[in-house]
Design a protein around this motif. Structure first.
Motif, PDB file in Angstrom:
ATOM      1  N   GLY A  60       0.808  -1.212   0.000  1.00 35.58           N
ATOM      2  CA  GLY A  60       0.000   0.000   0.000  1.00 35.58           C
ATOM      3  C   GLY A  60       0.833   1.249   0.000  1.00 35.58           C
ATOM      4  O   GLY A  60       2.000   1.241  -0.328  1.00 35.58           O
ATOM      5  N   VAL A  85      -8.908   2.237  -4.847  1.00 40.16           N
ATOM      6  CA  VAL A  85      -7.656   1.563  -5.161  1.00 40.16           C
ATOM      7  C   VAL A  85      -7.945   0.068  -5.275  1.00 40.16           C
ATOM      8  O   VAL A  85      -8.523  -0.523  -4.369  1.00 40.16           O
ATOM      9  N   LEU A  87      -6.542  -3.957  -6.231  1.00 40.82           N
ATOM     10  CA  LEU A  87      -5.370  -4.817  -6.210  1.00 40.82           C
ATOM     11  C   LEU A  87      -5.618  -6.016  -7.114  1.00 40.82           C
ATOM     12  O   LEU A  87      -6.661  -6.678  -7.011  1.00 40.82           O
ATOM     13  N   LYS A  94      -8.893  -9.480  -9.966  1.00 40.38           N
ATOM     14  CA  LYS A  94      -9.033  -8.476  -8.905  1.00 40.38           C
ATOM     15  C   LYS A  94      -9.099  -9.209  -7.573  1.00 40.38           C
ATOM     16  O   LYS A  94      -9.923 -10.085  -7.364  1.00 40.38           O
ATOM     17  N   GLU A  97     -10.424  -4.340  -3.144  1.00 41.05           N
ATOM     18  CA  GLU A  97     -10.596  -2.920  -3.457  1.00 41.05           C
ATOM     19  C   GLU A  97     -10.741  -2.157  -2.145  1.00 41.05           C
ATOM     20  O   GLU A  97     -11.438  -2.598  -1.236  1.00 41.05           O
ATOM     21  N   TYR A 106      -3.765   3.920   2.081  1.00 43.07           N
ATOM     22  CA  TYR A 106      -4.449   2.652   1.823  1.00 43.07           C
ATOM     23  C   TYR A 106      -3.469   1.529   2.131  1.00 43.07           C
ATOM     24  O   TYR A 106      -2.254   1.718   2.051  1.00 43.07           O
ATOM     25  N   TYR A 116       1.908  -8.618  -7.741  1.00 43.56           N
ATOM     26  CA  TYR A 116       0.697  -7.804  -7.638  1.00 43.56           C
ATOM     27  C   TYR A 116       0.852  -6.503  -8.429  1.00 43.56           C
ATOM     28  O   TYR A 116       1.958  -6.024  -8.646  1.00 43.56           O
ATOM     29  N   VAL A 118      -1.247  -2.558  -8.548  1.00 41.50           N
ATOM     30  CA  VAL A 118      -2.249  -1.669  -7.959  1.00 41.50           C
ATOM     31  C   VAL A 118      -2.785  -0.766  -9.063  1.00 41.50           C
ATOM     32  O   VAL A 118      -2.034  -0.297  -9.924  1.00 41.50           O
ATOM     33  N   THR A 157       0.139   0.746 -11.638  1.00 44.43           N
ATOM     34  CA  THR A 157       1.529   0.700 -11.183  1.00 44.43           C
ATOM     35  C   THR A 157       2.287  -0.419 -11.881  1.00 44.43           C
ATOM     36  O   THR A 157       1.710  -1.252 -12.563  1.00 44.43           O
TER      37      THR A 157
END
Length: 182
Positions: A60, A85, A87, A94, A97, A106, A116, A118, A157
C-alpha cells in the motif's frame, strides 16, 4: 478409528496449497486447517499429516496532492481521501478494493507472497485534478507510480513481487491541479 487433524494458524499466516507432490512432504491442511480423514488400524502409525504455512505480506501507501507537479512527495503536500484503489494478482484477477482514508493512505493486508499490481481509479480523483508524472527522483517511497491507461481510466503501477512477511509501502499516486487554460 477415523481421525482428522486440525491445525491452528499463527497470526499473519496462511496455509499453503494442500496435497501437491509427495504425500510424505506435502501439506495436508485445507483452508480451514483440517486434514483429510485418516483411518488407523491397531498398530498403525501415520506420520504424513503435515501443514505448510506461509507468512502473509501487505502492500500500500499513499495518494497525495502534488502541488508542485514534480511527481515527488514534498513536505506540506497532503493526502487525498476517497480514491478507489484496486489490487490485482499476476493473473489479472481483482483481489481486493479499498478507498483511501482521510490521510490519503491505503493498505492491502493478508496477501500471499507473489506478484501484484495496484490500480487507482482515475474517475474517483477530485474534480479538476490529473495524475502526476511517474517514477521521478531516486526515492521509490516518495515518487508517483501510477501511469494512466486512457481506455480503462485507471492509473496502473508496475508489477511488484511480495515476499513472505514483506510490507511494501512504495506504491503511491501523486495528483495535481489541471492548469487553467489561457
Amino acid at each position: 478409528g477415523k481421525y482428522t487433524v486440525k491445525f491452528i494458524l499463527p497470526d499473519g499466516s496462511s496455509f499453503t496449497i494442500p496435497n501437491t507432490g509427495d504425500d510424505a512432504k506435502d501439506s495436508d491442511a485445507s483452508a480451514n486447517g483440517c486434514s483429510q480423514v485418516v483411518t488407523l488400524n491397531p498398530g498403525d502409525n501415520d506420520i504424513t499429516i503435515d501443514a505448510g504455512i506461509v507468512k502473509l505480506a501487505s502492500l500500500g501507501d499513499y495518494v497525495w496532492i502534488d502541488s508542485d507537479r514534480d511527481g515527488i512527495q514534498d513536505a506540506g503536500e497532503v493526502g487525498v481521501e476517497g480514491v478507489h484503489v484496486l489490487l490485482y494478482n499476476a493473473q489479472d484477477d481483482k483481489i481486493s478494493e479499498l478507498v483511501t482514508d482521510k490521510d490519503g493512505k491505503y493498505l492491502f493486508t493478508g496477501l500471499l507472497p507473489g506478484k501484484y499490481v495496484v490500480a487507482f481509479d482515475a474517475e474517483t480523483l477530485p474534480v479538476g485534478y490529473q495524475i502526476s508524472p511517474d517514477n521521478k527522483g531516486t526515492d521509490d517511497t516518495k515518487d508517483s507510480d501510477g501511469i494512466l491507461d486512457i481506455e480503462s481510466m485507471y492509473a496502473i503501477t508496475q508489477v511488484v513481487t511480495l515476499a513472505a512477511e514483506e510490507q511494501n509501502l512504495t506504491l503511491d499516486l501523486g495528483i495535481n491541479p489541471i492548469p487553467a487554460k489561457l
